[in-house]
Each structure stands twice: as C-alpha cells, then as structure tokens.
Write an enzyme that holds these catalytic residues in place. Structure first.
Site: not given
Lengths: 523, 145
Positions: A30, A33, A326, A85, A88
């Site tokens: 893509c 990328c 307590d 892609c 990615c």
C-alpha cells in the site's frame, strides 16, 4: 518530482527509485508501506493528505508502467481500500482512516470515558515481521545495490508510521491531545487469523524455541500464544536467507483479507489516599461474609469507597490500609492511613476541592467513621503505606479488669517497664487462617491509670503486629509474659482503642472547618 | 474514657474470655462417666480439650505428678504442623489418646481427644508444670475440620 518534502530515501537516482516503486506496487504494497520501504523517515511526510502522497508515489513510477498498470486492470493500482496490503495487512490502510477514528471515538463515548489526553498502544500481528523480512529479501534480490546492506530495523516500523500519521488526527477527532505521558490508553489489538499458520514453519525449523507455553496467570492475556514478537525476532536472526526463502514466499503472498481490530480503552489506575477514624464497635473494616451470608450492614471499606466509586466510576476498587483493627476496636487520634486503588476510572478530572467536598460527603453520611486528608497520590507514594504496617509503633488504650483488687504498687510497676519482649503464639482466634508460629514482639512503654479496685486504663505503645488483647488476657498462656503474669492475677480486657498509627502519610492537608471539628470531637 | 454502665454491672459477673469466644461441649467415657472432659469450641471451629468439672482429678482435688504425651507408639510432641492449612498434623478420632496424667497417689488417667480432627498443638507447659492442669490451663489444641 515533488515540492519541498524532506525525505531521506535509500537512493536518489530517479530511475532506480522508479524501478523499486514498481516492484513494491506489483508486490502488493500500500501507499504508506511503499514509503516505508523507500526509506522515508520523516514523520511529517507521512502526515500529508492521502492525495498528495498518492500523487508523489505515482510521480515516481516510470510512464511506461503507469500506462500498463491502468490498462491491464480495472482498478486503480493504488486502490487503498480494495487491495489488502501484503505488509501492513490494512493497518496503514483501512485502520488509518477517519471512519476508523470515529469508531474509536464512539466506543470511548459509549463507555462513558472522560479524558483530555491519550496514548495509543498497538499490537501488530506477529506474521507482519515475517512478511516484512520476506519483502526485504525480495528487494535484496531485485535491487541488490540499494538493499544489500539494509536490515529489518532500517525500515520504519508499522507502529511508528501509524502513530506519526494518525496520532494528531485521532487527537482531533477525539478532542484530546496525543501525549506520550498520558495515563489514558487506547489499545488497538490488530488480529490476523492466519498469523499463527504463517509462522508455522518456524516450529519445524526451531522446535525448542517455540515450546507451547502453559496458560499461567501472566500469559493469560495472550492465551496460547506460541509465537511472540520477541521469539520470532530472535529466531529470524539465526535463519539464513536461503532457508527462509525456501520456507516462506518472497515477496509475501497477498492476504485474503484485512486484519480486524479490537479496540479497548483503559485509564491507568488512580490512587486516592487519606486517613480514617472509626468510632463504632460494631463495624468491620471490610465486608464481612460468613457461610455465604452477610454479617453487618456495611463496613469501613464500603463507607469510604462507595462515594469515591460514584465519583470516579472505576471498574473496581481495591482498599488497603496501614494495618487494621478488629470490629470491636475504635480507631482514634489522627486516624489510620489508607489508599483506594481505582482500576480503570472512567472519570478523572477532579481538583483537590472536589476531593475535599467528597470527604465532607463521606463524613456527613455516617457517625461511625470520619475521613481526613483525602487526596490523590501517585503509585510510588502508596509503597509507604505498607511500611507503616510492619515498622511503625502503634499506641493503644485498653480498659482492663482484674479478678482481685489490684494494688497501687503493681500498677506503678507497669509504668517502669520499658521495651518488654514478649513471645506470642498465633492467637487462637486467628489460628484458623494463620500458620502456627511464635512471634517475638516488643511492648515499648506502658502506663496504668486506676478506675477503681478492679478496673484500670492501660496506655501502651507497642511494635507493629502485636496482639494487644492476647497480651492482656494471656490467651491460655500462649502469650508470655502477659498482664496476668505481670500482675500475678487473672486479667481481662474490656475495651480497646487504637490511639495512634505513627505513620506520617498521606500529607496533612490544611485543616478546613470539618477537620478541626473532628480532632476536638473525641478524646 | 469512663467505664460504661454495662461494665459496672458486670463487675461481679463479667463474661470471661472463655464465655466470650467459646461454647462448652462435653465428652464422657461410656463406662466411666465421671471422667468428663470439657471441650471448648471456638467460633472458628478450633477446640481446646480441658478437664471437665466432674473429673475425679478436679472433684477429688488430686495432685498431679506428671503428664506424658507419649502413649503407646504415638508421641504427641512429635506433632508438627505447617502453613495455614496445618499440614502434617496427627489425625484424631474421639477415642485417640492425647496424653496420660499420673497423680501423686499413682492413679493414672488418659485424656481422649473427644472429637474427630487434626492435632494442632499440645500444651508443653504441662511437662514442667503439671499442676497447671488443676488451675485453668488447657490441654491440647485440636482443630475440627
């Protein structure tokens, strides 16, 4: 070529750049990328509008390729939505669009979160590492001169590029700033179902590294994850290129579909600290459940945490204090330090004034407890709390009874005692939930004030962890010495109050009207 | 802090530690019913075995010479427990002997557990100071599970 973008690409020769871009396009990369593999490292390049990036990449392609690509296929070579892609898997495509950001915003609103800044944590499918390695090998084959000296780490990572491009834009959509130091985390877990299968061949190559891990408490988050980023990265360095090429397709195969994304939003824990006084002898510290039934209407924890929860809206809270008392023991003086850890609070914008108001609300809701110095503290601060439990000196007031009238000299003797060492066997009343053991403790000082022949008030200050009731009545002789042995007659305890917990934390806040009233209220 | 009114009233009859935390249950030998044992049961199920009020040692004001925790081939002093769950404890049934008491006049009495459970600890003070038994001392501590 284009205008004034600063770039550091791997090579500057126009023809070579064109060839490399063609290779990447044909291999199914893509837009972003492609830029990554060309070596573009400057964040603001990635932030340009899609159109500009598209135009730039197109401009790199030699004209012959451009024509060929458009005539051979119906779809535009850069249809970023249509073709997943190979590198990615859609993270820098579909998951970098305004639609995706809107989805994130929707989820944040639906879960009713309030935030002014955020960080984004991405989990990328593990097979992306292999795919990138495969692409790099392919580029080394086809464009040796440019890529032969390049490593996987020379290529800007998917995560970095995503954050560079989308951080600010997402911030605009959410109306909050993208800030590394933010405590509000948007976790994007990208899931690609074929990831494990694609990593499968590694199991054959290096079986001992990829042993199946048992589901332990720690790895519960990851389930049966055999392949982690860490071990896959480690292994890649040991696999020679030719072996890799034989096992994994280079360039990587086109994915069947985009990866999906699990969005989870979480705010870091917030810590609210303070000190509490307990005036009731019928109130337990934490909810008391026995044999499936509830004993007691409420508890110190609930009285304090319910109003806090209403304000901060956490998923859950954890109450912890510097020791406890307590049910039938009062906590007087300046109170016992406590901290409430709020897990994933949905509302966080509060000022100290808001907390002071919250404190007033708690104090007005009941006579049984009072809270002071309510404030937000950091996680590091909370470590001080437990220090108080084991190290600090505690002071008590006990009302004691003796079987026979006790002479003045005996009471006087008590005041002379300093740093008395006692051996305490685990008291019978807690023996069902504590191991049997003998603990040495120190009674630092004592002083007795007579009430009548057989009753006296005893002030004591002791080491943390001393069982006072057992020190007075002796617990069938299992705490020695004890008041019975010291006075040489049967002794019992009628009432006990904790007078102080000597831990100077959290910070004392300026006394408003209500805190002054508090300290005057009780002895 | 003043002594409250309820405490003043209790000056003469104030609930003791035993009254506050324990219920008294009794175990008798079938054939020798005078030899009663009083088992103090705490609300947390831990029990303390003591001599019953009608037991000859108390009713006849006997003096105790010694207490032995070895009976047959079991030595109660060997009992070692660890952890919250008291692992390693000797198991007991109602008739399991806990210790043997020898009086000054030679008469011997065996103290049974009187109930099913695990032995947590025995009162070792009785080895050096057997007369504690006739005061308000306790015998072995047993847990009911």
């Amino acid at each position: 070529m284009d205008v004034g973008f600063e770039m550091h690409v791997f090579c500057h020769n126009e023809t070579t750049l064109g060839e490399i871009t063609t290779t990447l396009v044909r291999a199914g990369s893509c837009l972003l990328c492609i830029l990554r593999h060309l070596g573009v490292r400057s964040p603001h390049f990635y932030c340009r509008p899609w159109k500009d990036i598209e135009a730039y990449v197109l401009s790199l392609l030699p004209s012959t390729v451009k024509e060929k690509e458009s005539t051979e296929s119906n779809t535009h070579p850069f249809a970023i939505v249509n073709k997943p892609c190979t590198l990615c898997l859609g993270i820098l495509q579909e998951h970098s669009t305004k639609e995706f950001f809107e989805k994130i915003k929707e989820q944040g609103d639906k879960e009713d979160f309030q935030y002014s800044s955020f960080i984004a944590s991405l989990t990328v499918p593990v097979c992306a590492i292999l795919r990138q390695h495969s692409m790099l090998l392919f580029l080394k084959d086809t464009h040796k001169s440019v890529y032969e000296d390049k490593e996987d780490t020379d290529i800007p990572s998917i995560k970095d590029v995503w954050k560079w491009r989308n951080g600010p834009v997402l911030g605009q959509v959410l109306g909050a700033s993208f800030d590394q130091k933010s405590q509000f985390d948007i976790l994007l877990n990208f899931l690609y179902p074929e990831s494990d299968r694609e990593c499968g061949f590694l199991l054959d190559l290096k079986p001992d590294i990829f042993k199946k891990r048992k589901i332990s408490k720690k790895s519960k988050k990851f389930g049966w994850e055999t392949f982690t980023r860490a071990n896959v990265n480690k292994v890649l360095t040991t696999i020679p290129d030719n072996v890799f090429r034989s096992k994994f397709q280079c360039p990587p195969p086109v994915p069947a579909k985009l990866c999906s994304c699990n969005i989870s939003i979480c705010h870091d824990a917030l810590y609210v600290a303070g000190r509490y006084n307990k005036y009731s002898r019928l109130l337990s510290q934490t909810p008391w459940v026995i044999d499936g039934g509830r004993k007691g209407e409420t508890s110190v924890e609930e009285l304090i945490c319910t109003p806090i929860d209403q304000l901060f809206k956490p998923d859950e809270h954890r109450f912890s204090s510097s020791g406890r008392e307590d049910v039938d023991v009062r906590m007087l003086g300046s109170g016992r330090p406590f901290v409430v850890e709020l897990i994933n609070p949905h509302k966080v914008k509060f000022s100290q004034q808001d907390l002071t108001n919250l404190q007033r609300k708690i104090n007005e809701s009941t006579e049984d407890i009072k809270v002071r110095d309510l404030q937000i503290v950091s996680k590091e601060d909370t470590l001080v709390l437990k220090e108080g439990e084991t190290e600090k000196i505690k002071s008590y007031l006990a009302v004691c009874w003796t079987e026979d009238p006790v002479p003045d000299e005996k009471l006087e003797q008590l005041s002379q005692i300093q740093d008395l060492k006692i051996q305490q066997n685990t008291p019978i009343r807690v023996l069902h939930r504590r191991p049997l053991a003998t603990r040495e403790r120190v009674i630092h000082t004592m002083s007795a004030t007579r009430i009548d022949d057989q009753h006296f008030k005893l002030h004591l200050s002791t080491q943390a962890g001393t069982y006072i009731k057992e020190f007075v009545h002796g617990d069938f002789g299992r705490t020695v010495p004890n008041m019975t042995t010291l006075l040489d007659m049967d002794c019992d305890i009628l009432e006990l109050d904790v007078e102080s917990v000597e831990l100077d934390w959290p910070k004392k806040l300026e006394e408003g009207e209500e805190t002054t009233a508090l300290s005057e209220k009780r002895v | 802090m003043e002594v409250t009114k309820s405490q003043e009233q209790q000056q003469h009859k104030y609930p003791s530690v035993i009254d506050r935390y324990f219920k008294k249950k009794y175990y008798l030998f079938e054939d020798r019913q005078k030899e009663a044992f009083c088992i103090l049961v705490h609300s947390n199920r831990i029990c303390i075995v003591t001599l019953g009020e009608t037991h000859p040692i108390l009713s006849k004001n006997k003096c105790i010479r010694s207490v032995s925790f070895t009976i047959g081939d079991v030595n109660r002093l060997d009992n070692k427990v660890s952890g919250k769950a008291k692992r390693g404890a000797q198991t007991l049934t109602a008739t399991s002997p806990l210790c043997e008491i020898t009086c000054d006049d030679g008469e011997k009495f065996v103290v049974p557990a009187g109930m099913k459970g695990q032995l947590i600890e025995v009162n070792e003070q009785l080895l050096n100071n057997p007369s504690l038994l006739t005061l308000k001392a306790f015998l072995p501590l047993v847990s009911r599970r």
